[in-house]
Design a protein around this motif. Structure first.
Motif, PDB file in Angstrom:
ATOM      1  N   LYS A   4     -54.038  -5.192  21.774  1.00 52.30           N
ATOM      2  CA  LYS A   4     -53.495  -6.434  21.222  1.00 52.30           C
ATOM      3  C   LYS A   4     -52.077  -6.276  20.685  1.00 52.30           C
ATOM      4  CE  LYS A   4     -57.948  -8.376  20.283  1.00 52.30           C
ATOM      5  NZ  LYS A   4     -58.860  -9.185  19.497  1.00 52.30           N
ATOM      6  N   ASN A   5     -51.841  -5.142  20.010  1.00 54.83           N
ATOM      7  CA  ASN A   5     -50.515  -4.954  19.418  1.00 54.83           C
ATOM      8  C   ASN A   5     -49.436  -4.768  20.474  1.00 54.83           C
ATOM      9  OD1 ASN A   5     -51.549  -5.134  16.856  1.00 54.83           O
ATOM     10  ND2 ASN A   5     -51.924  -2.908  16.717  1.00 54.83           N
TER      11      ASN A   5
ATOM     12  N   THR B  41     -49.530  -6.194  23.475  1.00 54.00           N
ATOM     13  CA  THR B  41     -49.532  -7.299  24.432  1.00 54.00           C
ATOM     14  C   THR B  41     -48.825  -8.509  23.846  1.00 54.00           C
ATOM     15  OG1 THR B  41     -51.649  -6.545  25.344  1.00 54.00           O
ATOM     16  CG2 THR B  41     -51.017  -8.826  25.801  1.00 54.00           C
TER      17      THR B  41
ATOM     18  N   ASP C 134     -48.075 -14.184  20.678  1.00 55.04           N
ATOM     19  CA  ASP C 134     -49.456 -13.783  20.952  1.00 55.04           C
ATOM     20  C   ASP C 134     -50.407 -14.632  20.106  1.00 55.04           C
ATOM     21  OD1 ASP C 134     -49.417 -12.678  18.390  1.00 55.04           O
ATOM     22  OD2 ASP C 134     -49.331 -10.615  19.082  1.00 55.04           O
TER      23      ASP C 134
HETATM   24 NA    NA Z   1     -50.252  -8.949  20.605  1.00 61.01          NA
END
Ligand code: NA
Ligand code: NA
Ligand code: NA
Lengths: 205, 196
Positions: A65-66, A68, B67
């Protein structure tokens, strides 16, 4: 001779939050060869190396996640190296929003519903893939199901939209039916079909 | 015409949840249309003319979430205002695209022209829907900005097609952002959370 040219085969994100890229190893002539994946994010001059070669198995790179971000292009290259030299794949540009392919829907259940009607119908229900955060609206999934009698070849397909339950009417009297469900995000790729769920329809004629 | 009616005329009577349902259907359609048009135009372009340069899009200076974690932390009014700013910033360039679609040299010109008209129409309709939504949510409109578009599409045949394509790739990304922000808002306001 130095290693052949490796190629990036695909990149996929199951939930719009992480992604993985896979490559095909090149010809190595039997020499021990290592592969490295490098990427450069849009608007950045910095070239970074793959953050995780292990999580997604052989010949892959996983971005958590970090690591992306979406709406930003990743320019990705794979390099094969042995003691005689290196070879580079063609670079590939990806934006994570266009490679979203969810996991299959889960817990597909089929019930034979009789109620008052003499002709029963099938109620198919399922759950979203566990890792897809549809609840926040971050990813929107639409579903499709297909059904056929066990001894026939032809599938009948039905679009269920965003619903996670669908009634299929007028099955033949008596026989075993097979049902599968798949999903895709609003602007992405279909998942695999779920493993078949079988249901026995009683004789009602 | 039907879409225009749905979003603008009848929206006064709709509650927030229904209105968000409508605008997110419109943004979904707008993004799908932009994807289809981008692919039609790109089908005739050699790869050299398709080099992505999204950092040169006229909207690239607008700070938007990158995000899920960021997007879900943006206050609702601000998400709406980002969506509106992005769409507003496309008023001029979409008009340029529409004018330019008449002059394109392309085997699928009639399909491209028709989709560009649709894009223009859907975009105006969504804009009207967003205005209603802003009004309905009692949101401040100071946060809404329109980024200037100063480019033209160019006269040389290849440059013209390639710039047309470039603008479309920018719009495709922005329409995806708009659609994503509106769908987050839709789920927050939803009367049927089981559908989210
Ligand atoms: Na992210
Ligand atoms: Na790996
Ligand atoms: Na959903």
């Amino acid at each position: 001779i130095p290693p052949g040219k490796p190629s990036l085969t695909s990149c996929r994100s199951p939930e719009k939050e992480t992604f993985t890229c896979w490559w095909k190893p090149s010809y190595t002539g039997g020499l021990p060869t290592t592969y490295h994946l490098y990427y450069r994010l849009e608007n950045s001059e910095i070239v970074r190396e793959c953050p995780d070669y292990h999580t997604a198995g052989q010949n892959s790179c996983f971005f958590n996640k970090n690591e992306t971000t979406i709406w930003r292009t990743y320019n990705i290259t794979v390099v094969a190296t042995n003691r005689l030299g290196s070879n580079y794949s063609d670079p590939v540009d990806i934006d994570v929003v266009y490679i979203v392919q969810p996991h299959t829907p889960e817990n597909v259940t089929v019930l034979v519903m009789k109620e008052d009607d003499p002709v029963p119908y099938l109620r198919v229900s399922w759950e979203k893939p566990r890792n897809a955060d549809t609840r926040s609206g971050w990813i929107t999934l639409i579903y499709q199901l297909r059904i056929r009698m066990k001894n026939q070849d032809e599938w009948e397909e039905h679009d269920a939209g965003q619903q996670k339950v669908f009634n299929v009417f007028t099955p033949h009297s008596g026989g075993t039916y097979m049902v599968q469900v798949r999903c895709r995000p609003d602007h992405g790729l279909w998942s695999e079909w779920s493993p078949p769920t079988y249901v026995e329809v009683p004789d009602y004629l | 015409v039907v879409v225009l009616w749905c979003v603008t005329v009848s929206s006064e009577a709709l509650n927030l949840s229904d209105l968000l349902e409508r605008v997110s259907m419109a943004s979904d359609k707008l993004h799908s249309l932009s994807t289809s048009l981008t692919s039609d135009v790109g089908s005739q372009l050699p790869p050299i003319f398709k080099i992505m340069r999204p950092s040169q899009c006229h909207t690239s200076s607008l700070q938007t979430p990158t995000d899920k974690e960021q997007a879900l932390n943006v206050p609702e009014e601000e998400l709406l205002s980002l969506a509106r700013s992005l769409l507003l910033s496309w008023s001029d360039p979409l008009a340029v695209l529409l004018a330019e679609a008449h002059n394109l040299v392309h085997p699928d010109k009639s399909a491209i022209l028709s989709k560009t008209k649709d894009l223009h129409l859907h975009s105006s309709s969504l804009g009207a829907g967003l205005e209603h939504l802003i009004h309905k949510m009692g949101a401040q409109s100071q946060g809404i900005i329109s980024l200037p578009y100063n480019g033209d599409v160019g006269t040389d045949k290849n440059a013209s097609l390639s710039n047309f394509y470039f603008l479309l790739t920018c719009f495709r990304r922005d329409s995806h952002k708009i659609d994503s922000f509106l769908k987050v808002l839709r789920c927050r306001a939803s009367k049927r959370p089981e559908m989210c």
